[in-house]
Design a protein around this motif. Structure first.
Motif, PDB file in Angstrom:
ATOM      1  N   ILE A 186       0.886  -1.168   0.000  1.00  0.00           N
ATOM      2  CA  ILE A 186       0.000   0.000   0.000  1.00  0.00           C
ATOM      3  C   ILE A 186       0.922   1.216   0.000  1.00  0.00           C
ATOM      4  CG2 ILE A 186      -1.940   1.150   1.141  1.00  0.00           C
ATOM      5  CD1 ILE A 186      -2.636  -1.487   2.459  1.00  0.00           C
ATOM      6  N   PRO A 187       1.455   1.580  -1.167  1.00  0.00           N
ATOM      7  CA  PRO A 187       2.630   2.459  -1.256  1.00  0.00           C
ATOM      8  C   PRO A 187       2.493   3.837  -0.628  1.00  0.00           C
ATOM      9  CG  PRO A 187       2.227   1.354  -3.353  1.00  0.00           C
ATOM     10  CD  PRO A 187       1.044   1.081  -2.491  1.00  0.00           C
ATOM     11  N   ALA A 188       1.298   4.403  -0.519  1.00  0.00           N
ATOM     12  CA  ALA A 188       1.174   5.762   0.022  1.00  0.00           C
ATOM     13  C   ALA A 188       1.391   5.811   1.531  1.00  0.00           C
ATOM     14  CB  ALA A 188      -0.195   6.344  -0.322  1.00  0.00           C
ATOM     15  N   PHE A 189       1.362   4.663   2.197  1.00  0.00           N
ATOM     16  CA  PHE A 189       1.510   4.641   3.650  1.00  0.00           C
ATOM     17  C   PHE A 189       2.920   5.051   4.057  1.00  0.00           C
ATOM     18  CE2 PHE A 189       2.890   2.192   7.423  1.00  0.00           C
ATOM     19  CZ  PHE A 189       2.098   2.825   8.367  1.00  0.00           C
ATOM     20  N   ALA A 190       3.006   6.089   4.888  1.00  0.00           N
ATOM     21  CA  ALA A 190       4.275   6.593   5.434  1.00  0.00           C
ATOM     22  C   ALA A 190       5.270   6.976   4.344  1.00  0.00           C
ATOM     23  CB  ALA A 190       4.893   5.570   6.391  1.00  0.00           C
ATOM     24  N   THR A 191       4.765   7.350   3.181  1.00  0.00           N
ATOM     25  CA  THR A 191       5.634   7.816   2.093  1.00  0.00           C
ATOM     26  C   THR A 191       5.143   9.144   1.523  1.00  0.00           C
ATOM     27  OG1 THR A 191       4.398   6.610   0.387  1.00  0.00           O
ATOM     28  CG2 THR A 191       6.234   5.451   1.435  1.00  0.00           C
ATOM     29  N   LYS A 199       7.376  10.359   9.131  1.00  0.00           N
ATOM     30  CA  LYS A 199       7.684   9.794  10.447  1.00  0.00           C
ATOM     31  C   LYS A 199       6.523   9.994  11.418  1.00  0.00           C
ATOM     32  CE  LYS A 199      12.695  10.273  10.007  1.00  0.00           C
ATOM     33  NZ  LYS A 199      13.931  10.910  10.527  1.00  0.00           N
ATOM     34  N   GLN A 200       5.861  11.140  11.333  1.00  0.00           N
ATOM     35  CA  GLN A 200       4.700  11.370  12.194  1.00  0.00           C
ATOM     36  C   GLN A 200       3.592  10.370  11.891  1.00  0.00           C
ATOM     37  OE1 GLN A 200       3.918  15.502  11.331  1.00  0.00           O
ATOM     38  NE2 GLN A 200       5.062  16.237  13.123  1.00  0.00           N
ATOM     39  N   GLU A 201       3.372  10.088  10.609  1.00  0.00           N
ATOM     40  CA  GLU A 201       2.330   9.119  10.268  1.00  0.00           C
ATOM     41  C   GLU A 201       2.683   7.730  10.785  1.00  0.00           C
ATOM     42  OE1 GLU A 201      -0.282   7.214   6.621  1.00  0.00           O
ATOM     43  OE2 GLU A 201       1.442   8.476   6.107  1.00  0.00           O
ATOM     44  N   ALA A 202       3.929   7.309  10.590  1.00  0.00           N
ATOM     45  CA  ALA A 202       4.343   5.992  11.078  1.00  0.00           C
ATOM     46  C   ALA A 202       4.199   5.908  12.592  1.00  0.00           C
ATOM     47  CB  ALA A 202       5.782   5.709  10.661  1.00  0.00           C
ATOM     48  N   ALA A 203       4.606   6.969  13.298  1.00  0.00           N
ATOM     49  CA  ALA A 203       4.490   6.985  14.758  1.00  0.00           C
ATOM     50  C   ALA A 203       3.031   6.923  15.192  1.00  0.00           C
ATOM     51  CB  ALA A 203       5.161   8.240  15.318  1.00  0.00           C
ATOM     52  N   ALA A 204       2.163   7.641  14.485  1.00  0.00           N
ATOM     53  CA  ALA A 204       0.741   7.659  14.832  1.00  0.00           C
ATOM     54  C   ALA A 204       0.110   6.287  14.622  1.00  0.00           C
ATOM     55  CB  ALA A 204       0.016   8.708  13.994  1.00  0.00           C
ATOM     56  N   TYR A 290      -7.110  -0.370   6.896  1.00  0.00           N
ATOM     57  CA  TYR A 290      -8.054   0.441   7.667  1.00  0.00           C
ATOM     58  C   TYR A 290      -7.531   1.870   7.814  1.00  0.00           C
ATOM     59  CZ  TYR A 290     -11.245   2.127  11.143  1.00  0.00           C
ATOM     60  OH  TYR A 290     -12.193   2.888  11.780  1.00  0.00           O
ATOM     61  N   TRP A 291      -6.282   1.991   8.174  1.00  0.00           N
ATOM     62  CA  TRP A 291      -5.669   3.301   8.393  1.00  0.00           C
ATOM     63  C   TRP A 291      -5.754   4.180   7.146  1.00  0.00           C
ATOM     64  CZ3 TRP A 291      -3.606   5.961  12.415  1.00  0.00           C
ATOM     65  CH2 TRP A 291      -2.732   7.008  12.139  1.00  0.00           C
ATOM     66  N   MET A 292      -5.558   3.584   5.992  1.00  0.00           N
ATOM     67  CA  MET A 292      -5.494   4.343   4.745  1.00  0.00           C
ATOM     68  C   MET A 292      -6.861   4.646   4.142  1.00  0.00           C
ATOM     69  SD  MET A 292      -2.255   4.864   4.257  1.00  0.00           S
ATOM     70  CE  MET A 292      -2.215   5.411   2.551  1.00  0.00           C
ATOM     71  N   THR A 293      -7.865   3.817   4.423  1.00  0.00           N
ATOM     72  CA  THR A 293      -9.121   3.926   3.670  1.00  0.00           C
ATOM     73  C   THR A 293     -10.368   4.192   4.498  1.00  0.00           C
ATOM     74  OG1 THR A 293      -9.635   1.549   3.760  1.00  0.00           O
ATOM     75  CG2 THR A 293      -8.193   2.303   1.962  1.00  0.00           C
ATOM     76  N   GLN A 294     -10.336   3.971   5.809  1.00  0.00           N
ATOM     77  CA  GLN A 294     -11.561   4.027   6.603  1.00  0.00           C
ATOM     78  C   GLN A 294     -11.586   5.218   7.558  1.00  0.00           C
ATOM     79  OE1 GLN A 294     -14.075   1.542   5.903  1.00  0.00           O
ATOM     80  NE2 GLN A 294     -12.569   1.535   4.245  1.00  0.00           N
ATOM     81  N   ARG A 295     -12.715   5.904   7.593  1.00  0.00           N
ATOM     82  CA  ARG A 295     -12.887   7.045   8.494  1.00  0.00           C
ATOM     83  C   ARG A 295     -13.494   6.638   9.825  1.00  0.00           C
ATOM     84  NH1 ARG A 295     -16.273  11.057   4.850  1.00  0.00           N
ATOM     85  NH2 ARG A 295     -17.372   9.090   4.530  1.00  0.00           N
ATOM     86  N   GLY A 296     -14.149   5.465   9.879  1.00  0.00           N
ATOM     87  CA  GLY A 296     -14.780   5.022  11.110  1.00  0.00           C
ATOM     88  C   GLY A 296     -15.769   6.052  11.617  1.00  0.00           C
ATOM     89  N   VAL A 307      -1.239  13.368   7.237  1.00  0.00           N
ATOM     90  CA  VAL A 307      -0.578  14.033   6.103  1.00  0.00           C
ATOM     91  C   VAL A 307      -1.169  15.408   5.824  1.00  0.00           C
ATOM     92  CG1 VAL A 307       0.031  11.817   5.075  1.00  0.00           C
ATOM     93  CG2 VAL A 307      -2.043  12.996   4.305  1.00  0.00           C
ATOM     94  N   ASN A 308      -2.380  15.672   6.337  1.00  0.00           N
ATOM     95  CA  ASN A 308      -3.007  16.980   6.134  1.00  0.00           C
ATOM     96  C   ASN A 308      -2.948  17.853   7.382  1.00  0.00           C
ATOM     97  OD1 ASN A 308      -3.719  16.384   3.461  1.00  0.00           O
ATOM     98  ND2 ASN A 308      -5.585  15.338   4.120  1.00  0.00           N
ATOM     99  N   SER A 309      -2.113  17.447   8.355  1.00  0.00           N
ATOM    100  CA  SER A 309      -1.844  18.242   9.561  1.00  0.00           C
ATOM    101  C   SER A 309      -3.070  18.466  10.434  1.00  0.00           C
ATOM    102  CB  SER A 309      -1.229  19.605   9.177  1.00  0.00           C
ATOM    103  OG  SER A 309      -0.029  19.422   8.453  1.00  0.00           O
ATOM    104  N   ALA A 310      -4.036  17.535  10.378  1.00  0.00           N
ATOM    105  CA  ALA A 310      -5.186  17.644  11.276  1.00  0.00           C
ATOM    106  C   ALA A 310      -4.818  17.217  12.691  1.00  0.00           C
ATOM    107  CB  ALA A 310      -6.341  16.792  10.758  1.00  0.00           C
ATOM    108  N   GLY A 311      -3.767  16.421  12.829  1.00  0.00           N
ATOM    109  CA  GLY A 311      -3.276  16.059  14.147  1.00  0.00           C
ATOM    110  C   GLY A 311      -3.601  14.641  14.562  1.00  0.00           C
ATOM    111  N   PHE A 312      -2.799  14.135  15.501  1.00  0.00           N
ATOM    112  CA  PHE A 312      -2.934  12.764  15.978  1.00  0.00           C
ATOM    113  C   PHE A 312      -4.317  12.490  16.558  1.00  0.00           C
ATOM    114  CE2 PHE A 312      -2.437   9.700  19.534  1.00  0.00           C
ATOM    115  CZ  PHE A 312      -2.100   8.576  18.785  1.00  0.00           C
TER     116      PHE A 312
END
Length: 357
Positions: A186-191, A199-204, A290-296, A307-312
């Motif tokens: 899933i190439p867009a993850f943490a890239t 790094k923030q995305e991977a940590a989150a 789930y992380w990449m596609t679902q809003r829950g 990636v859009n700086s909305a925050g953890f």
């Protein structure tokens, strides 16, 4: 745990083009089917990782999934026949000496190894040249001995040493290699974005996974007696109404989530949800899906939040916001935030704002 119903909003761009499948000539078939490989003789009870090649009763098999030495002939979900061109006995794990550059539209056979965008992939199933990154049911990332791509963490944003610092007491099921291999599908993850954002995305993501699994200790939900079957769905619950309990790094739950994840990943998780607890890579892939596609219960995916700086805090909302956010369970929120703060420290990156929900 993903307790609330999630409406999967997958933009399914289904390619229904009518492909004229032309049988390859003998020479072209030989070109893609004769792959060199190193192998070991299969040993019952020995642990094999995905991509391992073994010889059994004069034939060769490649492990599609990690397994504790299941029979290559009987356990066909774990093993696929493959072909070896020389190579002799060796240390296992495969070699890519005969790998060819992937070509769209060329016929490939199970066990073929190709080189694509600097990484290597092995065909899990015969296919007429599907893209190795997109068509993940047909291809798996492959570890090449001395061959570069597909194996170790490489330039992945989290190193193996950092991963080990984050999870010193983790269950051996949750391997670093499984995490990296899953991320590559899933190439867009943490890239996406700057190095800081990656790094923030991977940590989150890993902070939420740590919270859901007790530090990557639990593979399955402790309480398996909950009916997580939405019987209003037309496909029902073929594995049983109590089969869809939480599994994996983000504790995938409910029949509709198993169905949506399986459709995206090319796995029949609705019929066989137990797959998530049988392969480290599969478990990580469901969590990244789930992380990449679902809003829950939130308004954005965890990926978009970072990636859009909305925050953890918005990533918490997308995973379990209905039970934790807006003052419902501040202790659980604090647990997630504390892990995120710890993991950003390990990665040497700023935390950003809006940590709470």
């Amino acid at each position: 745990m993903l307790r609330k119903r999630i409406l999967a909003s997958l933009a399914a761009g289904v390619m229904a083009a009518a492909l004229a499948v032309i049988s390859p000539t003998a020479s072209s078939q030989a070109e893609v089917s004769a792959q060199a490989c190193t192998f070991t003789d299969w040993v019952q009870g020995q642990w094999y990782t995905a991509g391992s090649v073994v010889r059994f009763e004069g034939n060769y098999y490649v492990a599609e999934h990690d397994n504790p030495g299941y029979s290559p002939v009987i356990s066909t979900w774990y093993w696929e026949p493959t072909s070896c061109d020389g190579g002799g006995g060796g240390g296992g794990g495969g070699t890519c000496a005969s790998a060819t550059d992937w070509v769209a539209g060329r016929q490939y056979y199970t066990g073929n190894i190709v080189r694509y965008n600097g990484s290597h992939y092995i065909a899990e199933h015969d296919n007429p040249g599907y893209d190795p990154v997109i068509s993940t049911w047909y291809w798996d990332p492959y570890n090449c001995d001395g061959g570069g791509g597909g194996g170790g963490g490489g330039s992945f944003v989290v190193s193996e040493a950092q991963f080990n610092r984050m999870f010193p007491g983790r269950n051996s099921f949750y391997t670093y290699q499984g995490f990296v291999d899953a991320a590559r599908t899933i190439p867009a993850f943490a890239t996406t974005g700057s190095d800081t954002v990656k790094k923030q995305e991977a940590a989150a993501f890993l902070a939420n996974a740590s919270h859901e699994t007790g530090g990557l200790v639990y593979i399955e939900e402790i309480n398996k007696n909950n009916d997580l079957c939405d019987e209003s769905q037309p496909y029902g619950c073929p594995a049983g109404t109590y089969a869809y309990f939480g599994r994996g790094p983000l504790q995938l739950s409910w029949n509709f989530n198993y169905k949506a994840a399986g459709d995206y990943l090319g796995l029949n998780l609705l019929q066989n949800p137990w797959q998530v607890a049988q392969s480290s890579t599969t478990a990580w892939r469901t969590a990244i899906w789930y992380w990449m596609t679902q809003r829950g219960p939130g308004s954005m995916t965890g990926h978009d939040a970072m990636v859009n700086s909305a925050g953890f805090g918005q990533s918490i909302r997308s995973i379990n916001g209905a039970l934790e956010c807006d003052g419902r369970n501040p202790a659980q929120v604090q647990s997630r935030v504390s892990k995120y703060q710890e993991f950003t420290g390990v990665l040497g990156v700023a935390q950003g704002g809006n940590l709470y929900c």
